[in-house]
Design an enzyme around this catalytic site. Structure first.
Site, short mmCIF file in Angstrom:
data_model
loop_
_atom_site.label_atom_id
_atom_site.label_comp_id
_atom_site.label_asym_id
_atom_site.label_seq_id
_atom_site.Cartn_x
_atom_site.Cartn_y
_atom_site.Cartn_z
N GLU A 231 0.89 -1.18 0.00
CA GLU A 231 0.00 0.00 0.00
C GLU A 231 0.91 1.22 0.00
OE1 GLU A 231 -3.28 -0.23 -0.06
OE2 GLU A 231 -3.58 -2.35 0.43
N CYS A 265 -2.01 9.31 2.44
CA CYS A 265 -1.74 8.78 1.10
C CYS A 265 -2.78 9.26 0.10
CB CYS A 265 -1.67 7.27 1.12
SG CYS A 265 -3.14 6.52 1.84
P1 NAD Z 1 8.83 4.58 4.21
O1 NAD Z 1 8.75 3.74 2.99
O2 NAD Z 1 9.98 5.47 4.39
O3 NAD Z 1 8.79 3.66 5.53
C1 NAD Z 1 7.69 2.81 5.81
C2 NAD Z 1 8.15 1.71 6.77
O4 NAD Z 1 9.09 0.88 6.10
C3 NAD Z 1 8.83 2.18 8.05
O5 NAD Z 1 8.37 1.39 9.11
C4 NAD Z 1 10.31 1.89 7.77
O6 NAD Z 1 11.07 1.65 8.92
C5 NAD Z 1 10.21 0.63 6.94
N1 NAD Z 1 11.35 0.33 6.06
C6 NAD Z 1 12.27 1.19 5.53
N2 NAD Z 1 13.14 0.51 4.72
C7 NAD Z 1 12.76 -0.78 4.75
C8 NAD Z 1 13.23 -1.96 4.10
N3 NAD Z 1 14.28 -1.95 3.26
N4 NAD Z 1 12.59 -3.12 4.33
C9 NAD Z 1 11.51 -3.17 5.14
N5 NAD Z 1 11.01 -2.09 5.79
C10 NAD Z 1 11.63 -0.91 5.59
O7 NAD Z 1 7.46 5.40 4.26
P2 NAD Z 1 7.05 6.53 5.29
O8 NAD Z 1 7.81 7.78 4.97
O9 NAD Z 1 7.08 5.99 6.67
O10 NAD Z 1 5.51 6.74 4.92
C11 NAD Z 1 5.06 7.65 3.98
C12 NAD Z 1 4.66 6.93 2.70
O11 NAD Z 1 3.65 5.97 3.01
C13 NAD Z 1 4.05 7.85 1.67
O12 NAD Z 1 4.55 7.53 0.40
C14 NAD Z 1 2.56 7.52 1.75
O13 NAD Z 1 1.85 7.81 0.57
C15 NAD Z 1 2.60 6.06 2.06
N6 NAD Z 1 1.34 5.63 2.64
C16 NAD Z 1 0.51 4.82 1.89
C17 NAD Z 1 -0.73 4.44 2.39
C18 NAD Z 1 -1.68 3.57 1.59
O14 NAD Z 1 -2.61 3.01 2.17
N7 NAD Z 1 -1.51 3.43 0.29
C19 NAD Z 1 -1.11 4.86 3.67
C20 NAD Z 1 -0.25 5.67 4.38
C21 NAD Z 1 0.98 6.05 3.87
#
Ligand code: NAD
Length: 478
Positions: A231, A265
């Site tokens: 997502e 998002c």
């Molecule tokens: P991010 O991708 O930086 O991090 C998300 C999570 O992934 C964190 O818990 C982080 O520690 C973890 N992570 C980082 N690198 C990883 C790896 N290599 N392997 C596994 N896990 C890893 O995202 P963010 O900045 O925390 O969130 C914002 C983003 O989330 C925006 O792009 C937003 O649009 C998206 N988002 C999407 C939805 C949806 O339902 N589509 C909902 C909310 C947020």
């Protein structure tokens, strides 16, 4: 994996006021081993038992809402949405229970070609589901997948974002007090390194976050042949036709673009307006944007909380600067405000071109780029000209007219004569289009059924076939 302490910034004060040590690989492996051992009984003891446990969890959350809200306020710097996050979990558990109760655990049939062979298809839950969540709605997006997975009979390991980790401790405490639940639902603290270690241990990974991390998670899961539900981000368009109610559209689009300071998002990030009503629309949305107050210094007053992640604040700032440098007009807001933490007022921007980063990259902040269109076909083309396909909005005089346009937009959820409706209701199934995600819908019944594999048990009630029946001697050349 180093296990070095992680320092966490407070979004309201801008000061580092929280530290934690991330879980290392051994910790995660051991936790997953324990979860797998407990999962079998959780599955075998049946749905009624799981429902009772999850209802006890709902009560635990409600009884302890104060400690959870306090931690979420420290994590996110906002009060009202933190209360909403906590208070929406108990109704969500009841919604998932209804879906689980109505789902069929098995189906039966008979082969049409060979009527003496009958079959039963049973649904078997995956044993271990991993959940990795982002910082914008820390509690909601941690439990949105965990609850249906648990109800399905899986065990769950959850890793929240390192940017908003404070709520994990009270949540862990609540889970520990629910008999049976702590063996099935484990929270591990950590960053991307921890997340990477977790992906290798689970059968299904539910990831919510950015496209760039989602790509890594998806690739890693695929190497293990595990299932990834991704997502990811969006760049949602809104289209407003010439005959739409401009007052309604400006109110809905402003809310859809700036709620939670745009850190959602499904935020509206591109606003396409019919040329005939463009001036009126721009004037109205500027007036309404100017009425929005920042929620500082008093947390009990104002509409917009701080930008939670400092890194995200810099992305927002860079997009504004880039647009300004390339000739855009900034009507409101237009810069980060430092009140300890970083805030951004609603920023209405016109005079945009395709070369500006704000038109293509996710902003995740309260920016409102407004663009005029001449024909509906132009509007649809511009709305679809994006790598993202999360959701969209269409405003027209009638719902039928707006729906006809919505059907031509490459996105999984279309709000008709309103904006960002996916944040208000969970029943409607949807898939993310393009780079906004991958896998079955997390909304509606599919949000539950995706945690099962199907197993067919086929019974032959007649004689078995013999190899003689397959002797080439019996083959008659046509
Ligand atoms: P991010 O991708 O930086 O991090 C998300 C999570 O992934 C964190 O818990 C982080 O520690 C973890 N992570 C980082 N690198 C990883 C790896 N290599 N392997 C596994 N896990 C890893 O995202 P963010 O900045 O925390 O969130 C914002 C983003 O989330 C925006 O792009 C937003 O649009 C998206 N988002 C999407 C939805 C949806 O339902 N589509 C909902 C909310 C947020």
């Amino acid at each position: 994996m180093t296990g070095q302490e992680i320092h966490v910034r407070n979004p309201r004060s801008g000061l580092v006021d929280y530290h934690f040590t991330p879980a290392n690989q051994t910790h995660i492996e051991n936790a997953c081993h324990r979860l797998r051992a407990a999962q079998e009984a959780w599955q075998d003891n049946g749905l009624e038992n799981r429902i009772a446990t999850l209802r006890a969890f709902a009560k635990g959350l409600t009884d302890n809402r104060k400690i959870l809200v306090e931690a979420l306020v420290q994590d996110t710097g906002r009060l009202g949405l933190s209360l909403l996050e906590v208070d929406s979990i108990a109704p969500a558990i009841e919604r998932w229970i209804t879906i689980a109760t109505e789902a069929t655990p098995s189906t039966q049939g008979t082969s049409t070609a060979l009527p003496f062979i009958s079959y039963t298809i049973e649904k078997r839950p995956y044993a271990l589901v991993g959940v990795i969540s982002p910082w914008n709605f820390p509690l909601t997006l941690s439990l949105i997948d965990a609850i249906p997975a648990l109800l399905a009979g899986a065990a769950v390991i959850l890793k929240p974002s390192e940017i908003t980790p404070r709520f994990a401790a009270p949540l862990r405490q609540i889970i520990a007090n629910i008999p049976g639940l702590s063996a099935l639902l484990t929270i591990v603290d950590g960053d991307g390194v921890t997340g990477q270690a977790l992906v290798d241990q689970v059968d299904v990974i539910c990831f919510t976050g950015s496209v760039s991390t989602g790509r890594k998670v998806g690739e890693q899961a695929t190497r293990n042949f595990s299932v990834a539900f991704l997502e990811l981000g969006g760049k949602d368009p809104a289209i407003v036709l010439a005959n739409a109610d401009v007052d309604r559209a400006t109110t809905a689009i402003l809310r859809g673009a700036i709620i939670n300071s745009g850190q959602a998002c499904q935020s509206i990030e591109r606003i396409y307006i019919a040329r005939e009503i463009y001036d009126e629309f721009v004037q109205k949305i500027i007036t309404k944007a100017r009425d929005i107050r920042l929620n500082t210094p008093n947390i009990h007053s104002g509409h917009l909380g701080p930008i939670i992640s400092e890194q995200q604040a810099r992305i927002i700032e860079n997009q504004i600067e880039d647009a300004r440098d390339k000739g855009a007009t900034i009507h409101t807001g237009g810069q980060l405000e430092n009140h300890g933490g970083l805030w951004c007022a609603p920023t209405v921007i016109t005079g945009l071109t395709d070369e500006m980063r704000i038109m293509t990259e996710e902003t995740f902040g309260p920016l409102l780029p407004v663009i005029a269109f001449n024909t509906i076909d132009d509007a649809i083309t511009m709305a679809n000209d994006s790598d993202f396909g999360l959701s969209a909005s269409v405003f027209a005089a009638t719902a039928a007219e707006a729906i006809a346009i919505g059907q031509q937009i490459e996105a999984g959820a279309i709000s008709i004569n309103d904006a960002a409706l996916t944040s208000l209701m969970y029943e409607a199934e949807k898939n993310s289009f393009k780079l906004s995600g991958m896998g079955a819908s997390r909304m509606g019944p599919s949000g539950y059924t995706r945690f099962f594999r199907k197993q067919s048990l086929m019974t032959n009630q007649a004689k078995v076939f013999t190899m003689d029946q397959f002797d080439e001697i019996n083959a008659v050349t046509p």
